[in-house]
Design a protein around this motif. Sequence first.
Motif, short mmCIF file in Angstrom:
data_model
loop_
_atom_site.label_atom_id
_atom_site.label_comp_id
_atom_site.label_asym_id
_atom_site.label_seq_id
_atom_site.Cartn_x
_atom_site.Cartn_y
_atom_site.Cartn_z
N ASN A 47 0.85 -1.11 -0.18
CA ASN A 47 -0.14 -0.11 0.04
C ASN A 47 0.84 1.21 0.00
O ASN A 47 1.40 1.60 0.99
CB ASN A 47 -0.92 0.11 1.09
N VAL A 48 1.10 1.67 -1.23
CA VAL A 48 2.00 3.05 -1.26
C VAL A 48 1.19 4.30 -1.42
O VAL A 48 0.12 4.43 -2.11
CB VAL A 48 2.84 2.77 -2.55
N ASN A 49 1.56 5.27 -0.77
CA ASN A 49 0.84 6.42 -1.05
C ASN A 49 1.64 7.20 -2.25
O ASN A 49 2.43 7.51 -2.34
CB ASN A 49 1.36 7.35 0.29
N MET A 50 0.73 7.21 -3.25
CA MET A 50 1.25 7.67 -4.52
C MET A 50 1.47 9.24 -4.55
O MET A 50 2.41 9.54 -5.38
CB MET A 50 0.19 7.43 -5.53
N ASN A 51 0.78 9.97 -3.76
CA ASN A 51 1.23 11.56 -3.77
C ASN A 51 2.70 11.46 -3.31
O ASN A 51 3.38 12.43 -3.79
CB ASN A 51 0.17 12.00 -2.87
N LYS A 52 2.91 10.66 -2.22
CA LYS A 52 4.38 10.83 -1.63
C LYS A 52 5.27 10.44 -2.65
O LYS A 52 6.40 10.87 -2.76
CB LYS A 52 4.35 9.98 -0.36
N LEU A 53 5.23 9.13 -3.20
CA LEU A 53 5.92 8.54 -4.35
C LEU A 53 5.94 9.55 -5.48
O LEU A 53 7.08 9.77 -5.65
CB LEU A 53 5.32 7.28 -4.82
N LYS A 64 2.34 10.45 -13.30
CA LYS A 64 1.75 9.92 -12.29
C LYS A 64 0.89 8.76 -12.56
O LYS A 64 0.76 7.60 -11.86
CB LYS A 64 0.91 10.97 -11.61
N GLU A 65 0.09 8.72 -13.78
CA GLU A 65 -0.99 7.90 -13.89
C GLU A 65 -0.23 6.68 -14.54
O GLU A 65 -0.87 5.50 -13.88
CB GLU A 65 -1.75 8.16 -15.17
N ALA A 66 0.83 6.69 -15.19
CA ALA A 66 1.42 5.58 -15.77
C ALA A 66 1.97 4.76 -14.44
O ALA A 66 2.04 3.57 -14.50
CB ALA A 66 2.48 5.83 -16.84
N VAL A 67 2.78 5.49 -13.64
CA VAL A 67 3.49 4.95 -12.46
C VAL A 67 2.38 4.08 -11.53
O VAL A 67 2.68 3.11 -11.05
CB VAL A 67 4.14 6.03 -11.61
N ALA A 68 1.35 4.80 -11.46
CA ALA A 68 0.05 4.30 -10.41
C ALA A 68 -0.38 3.00 -10.96
O ALA A 68 -0.55 2.10 -10.43
CB ALA A 68 -1.00 5.27 -10.19
N ASP A 69 -0.49 2.79 -12.32
CA ASP A 69 -0.91 1.75 -13.07
C ASP A 69 0.07 0.60 -12.97
O ASP A 69 -0.27 -0.39 -12.68
CB ASP A 69 -1.25 1.97 -14.63
N ILE A 70 1.39 0.89 -13.22
CA ILE A 70 2.55 -0.02 -12.98
C ILE A 70 2.61 -0.75 -11.54
O ILE A 70 2.55 -1.68 -11.46
CB ILE A 70 3.76 0.45 -13.52
N TRP A 103 9.20 -2.05 -16.88
CA TRP A 103 8.07 -0.91 -17.02
C TRP A 103 8.38 0.51 -16.60
O TRP A 103 8.01 1.52 -17.21
CB TRP A 103 6.55 -1.38 -16.70
N MET A 104 8.79 0.49 -15.26
CA MET A 104 9.19 1.81 -14.71
C MET A 104 10.43 2.53 -15.47
O MET A 104 10.33 3.71 -15.52
CB MET A 104 9.49 1.92 -13.07
N ARG A 105 11.28 1.60 -15.97
CA ARG A 105 12.34 2.07 -16.57
C ARG A 105 11.85 2.81 -17.97
O ARG A 105 12.57 3.95 -18.23
CB ARG A 105 13.63 1.02 -16.92
N TYR A 106 10.84 2.26 -18.37
CA TYR A 106 10.50 3.18 -19.46
C TYR A 106 9.80 4.42 -19.39
O TYR A 106 9.83 5.51 -20.12
CB TYR A 106 9.22 2.09 -20.35
N VAL A 107 9.05 4.46 -18.26
CA VAL A 107 8.38 5.50 -17.79
C VAL A 107 9.14 6.76 -17.36
O VAL A 107 8.93 8.23 -17.72
CB VAL A 107 7.14 5.21 -16.88
N LEU A 108 10.36 6.43 -16.39
CA LEU A 108 10.74 7.46 -15.53
C LEU A 108 12.41 7.85 -16.31
O LEU A 108 12.80 6.97 -17.08
CB LEU A 108 11.22 6.62 -14.20
N ASN A 109 12.63 8.92 -15.95
CA ASN A 109 13.98 9.41 -16.60
C ASN A 109 15.13 8.75 -15.76
O ASN A 109 14.89 8.11 -14.49
CB ASN A 109 14.19 10.91 -16.54
N ASP A 110 16.21 8.99 -16.09
CA ASP A 110 17.43 8.29 -15.22
C ASP A 110 17.46 8.70 -13.82
O ASP A 110 17.55 7.69 -12.88
CB ASP A 110 18.86 8.73 -15.75
#
Length: 131
Positions: A47-53, A64-70, A103-110
């Motif tokens: 259970n992760v607080n997506m706002n904090k993440l 934000k939406e992509a990370v939440a889905d992943i 999947w996170m590697r695809y969405v996030l920068n380095d």
Amino acid sequence: MLRVKKRKGKKMKKMILTLVAMLSMTTAFAEGEMAMGANNMEAYELNVNMNKLSEALELADDQKEAVADIHHTFASELMFAAQYGENDRKKLVARALDNDVKWMRYVLNDKQFRTYLKLLNSTMNNRGLNK
């Protein structure tokens, strides 16, 4: 008089050895309890607080939406893995981690990805899932 001192020495030695044995058993039991943490269903519940993440990773709105889905998919895969035996569970957790990282590697920068890996690694270690 010498016999009395020898008996006391033997009794003291037995008491100390018994105490050491008890402490060893207690330590071994405590280590077993720590290992059992990975077998608890709660360890697999993320259970992760997506706002904090989002703040920690400095995510843009589209990220934000992509990370939440992943993350939702990752959490679902972990809960699915928790239902299996130890061997299957390890394989399923490893696959879930691989997919999540890919999947996170695809969405996030380095920079975001390095921060995410640190957070993910500490979370998995704290839950006893990283062995």
